[in-house]
Design an enzyme around this catalytic site. Structure first.
Site, short mmCIF file in Angstrom:
data_model
loop_
_atom_site.label_atom_id
_atom_site.label_comp_id
_atom_site.label_asym_id
_atom_site.label_seq_id
_atom_site.Cartn_x
_atom_site.Cartn_y
_atom_site.Cartn_z
N HIS A 289 0.73 -1.19 -0.04
CA HIS A 289 -0.12 -0.02 -0.01
C HIS A 289 0.84 1.17 0.13
O HIS A 289 1.58 1.49 1.02
CB HIS A 289 -0.76 -0.23 1.25
N HIS A 332 -1.22 2.58 11.65
CA HIS A 332 -0.24 3.45 11.41
C HIS A 332 -0.08 4.14 12.75
O HIS A 332 -1.03 4.70 13.34
CB HIS A 332 -0.55 4.13 10.25
N GLU A 338 -2.46 14.52 11.52
CA GLU A 338 -3.26 14.14 10.20
C GLU A 338 -4.74 14.76 10.37
O GLU A 338 -5.41 14.08 11.41
CB GLU A 338 -3.49 12.85 9.93
N HIS A 362 -5.96 12.88 13.98
CA HIS A 362 -5.11 11.77 14.56
C HIS A 362 -3.77 12.48 14.68
O HIS A 362 -2.96 12.67 13.71
CB HIS A 362 -4.85 10.86 13.51
N HIS A 368 -3.97 4.93 14.43
CA HIS A 368 -5.07 4.83 13.94
C HIS A 368 -5.18 4.00 12.65
O HIS A 368 -3.93 3.17 12.16
CB HIS A 368 -5.38 6.13 13.36
#
Length: 437
Positions: A289, A332, A338, A362, A368
């Site tokens: 990803h 993560h 963020e 976050h 998260h």
């Protein structure tokens, strides 16, 4: 509309004059002894005079009156929830999510409807950022606004904004963005209830990210950024209010003419808009990803190479092609902060709760990732090529700074979701003595 024409490009030198006054732009010099049509020359500088050529930002206006013709500024008590006081609440490292922010039920214009959710830094030191939402239902009347603190990146979520600037007019609809840079005066007209997000950066200006190994093509293309053309207003003997955001507070000055009296202009310091549907997505065609940096539309760099004061990132409709890979964003923890918002649709990593007009934050190093239903579905999903995020547009304001939530964001708005953490509590223990589970 017929009066909305655009010059395209990003970071280039532009020039424009209202066709009603041909020849208003001087040839060969910026400040002729006498400007055509009895106009005044005025420069708007967005960088230090001695900034390197590639970083130097300025525009010359040729206007009916210079902008200095106004009465003294006085403190203005509107937008009571606009603040840069990051110490009014105790620090809170928890994951935060807001339900859609309430639209006003009484007449509120764009400036009065500004609410600060979170931020960091200090505009006096020219370092930091603030994240606001605007919640309004009334057009600005004989008033103009500008920020002396930073550039404003405006993301409409509900309702189209008609933004009149000194340079001309922009219409900005949901799934488009506008950037009005430091010191540029503008007024906002709305047609009914309007809601959106604003990222204000106190450092420098937004720019396109470098493409690196992506090469010449991809992400946001410079030609898709649109700049208004000159359209002057010649209005005299009227009461007009100029509102300045200065060191986080609002001040108002009165004058007797419209500030939108620019007949011609040229330079590389301009407001602009961009349609997010024009973003050229780069995505994985094998395994793993990719980091969200491949979705960066604009960035405001810090002085540290590779680290941004703020990145504006989007998660648009796209083809997703992977082999033996967990498709949604991975779990993560990040040294960045963020802040996410949703313009329309349903975000792929959250089954519910994160909805258009709401937001999430976050903070630095707070974990998260996908909620339990999203994890369960993605772990068993067929990995054939798939168009994802169809009908959806999520975005992220990502910053290297550790942001604090304001009192309005934490308490007054009454939209903070106290149950947000529950979306991860149903993640089961899957550890087994069998290699394949």
């Amino acid at each position: 509309m017929s009066d909305l024409k655009y010059l395209s490009g990003f970071g280039s030198e532009f020039s424009s004059e209202d066709p009603r006054r041909p020849g208003a732009l001087p040839e060969g010099r910026n400040t002729p002894q006498r400007c055509a049509y009895g106009l005044y020359a005025e420069q708007l500088s967005g960088s230090a005079f001695t900034a390197p050529r590639n970083d130097n930002r300025r525009t010359w206006f040729y206007r009916i009156r210079p902008s200095v013709v106004h009465k003294p500024f006085k403190r203005l008590d509107v937008a009571k929830h606009l603040t840069h006081n990051w110490d009014e609440q105790e620090p809170d490292p928890n994951q935060s999510r807001w339900l859609p922010f309430d639209l006003p039920t009484t007449p509120v214009d764009f400036v009065s409807g500004l609410h600060t959710v979170c931020g960091a830094g200090d505009p006096r030191a020219r370092n930091g950022l603030a994240i606001h939402v605007y919640l309004c239902n009334k057009s600005m009347e004989r008033s103009a606004f500008y920020s002396s603190d930073g550039d404003l990146l405006i993301v409409p979520q509900q309702g189209t904004l008609r933004i009149t600037t000194e340079f001309g007019i922009m219409e900005v609809a949901p799934n488009e963005i506008a950037v009005v840079q430091l010191g540029m005066r503008f007024a906002v007209t709305v047609d009914g209830p309007s809601r959106g997000y604003i990222l204000e950066v106190f450092d420098g200006h937004f720019k396109l990210p470098d493409l690196g190994p992506i090469g010449a093509n991809g992400l946001a293309n410079p030609r898709d950024f649109l700049t208004p053309v000159a359209k002057y207003h010649d209005e005299d003997n009227i009461d007009f209010t100029i509102i300045s955001k200065y060191q986080g507070a609002l001040f108002a000055a009165q004058q007797r003419h419209s500030p939108f009296d620019v007949v011609a202009w040229h330079g590389n310091y301009v407001p602009y808009k961009y349609n997010l549907a024009n973003f050229m997505v780069i995505n994985s065609v094998s395994f793993d990803h990719c980091d969200p940096s491949i979705f960066t539309v604009l960035t405001c760099p810090s002085t540290k190479p590779g680290v941004a004061i703020a990145d504006f990132v989007i998660f648009p409709p796209r083809w997703s092609v992977q082999e033996d890979t967990f498709r949604p964003p991975y779990y993560h923890r990040n040294c960045m902060s963020e802040f996410m918002g949703l313009i329309l649709g349903a975000y792929e990593a959250k089954e519910g709760g994160f909805v258009p007009g709401g937001a999430s934050l976050h903070s630095a190093m707070t974990p998260h990732g996908p909620d339990a239903p999203s994890f369960r579905a993605a772990s068993r999903a067929e990995l054939s090529p798939q168009k994802i995020a169809v009908g959806t547009q999520a975005f992220m304001f990502e910053s290297s700074l550790s942001m604090a939530i304001t009192k309005w964001g934490a308490e007054t708005c009454k939209k903070l979701d106290a149950k947000y953490h529950e979306c991860w509590q149903a993640l089961p223990k899957l550890f087994s003595d069998k290699i394949n589970v």
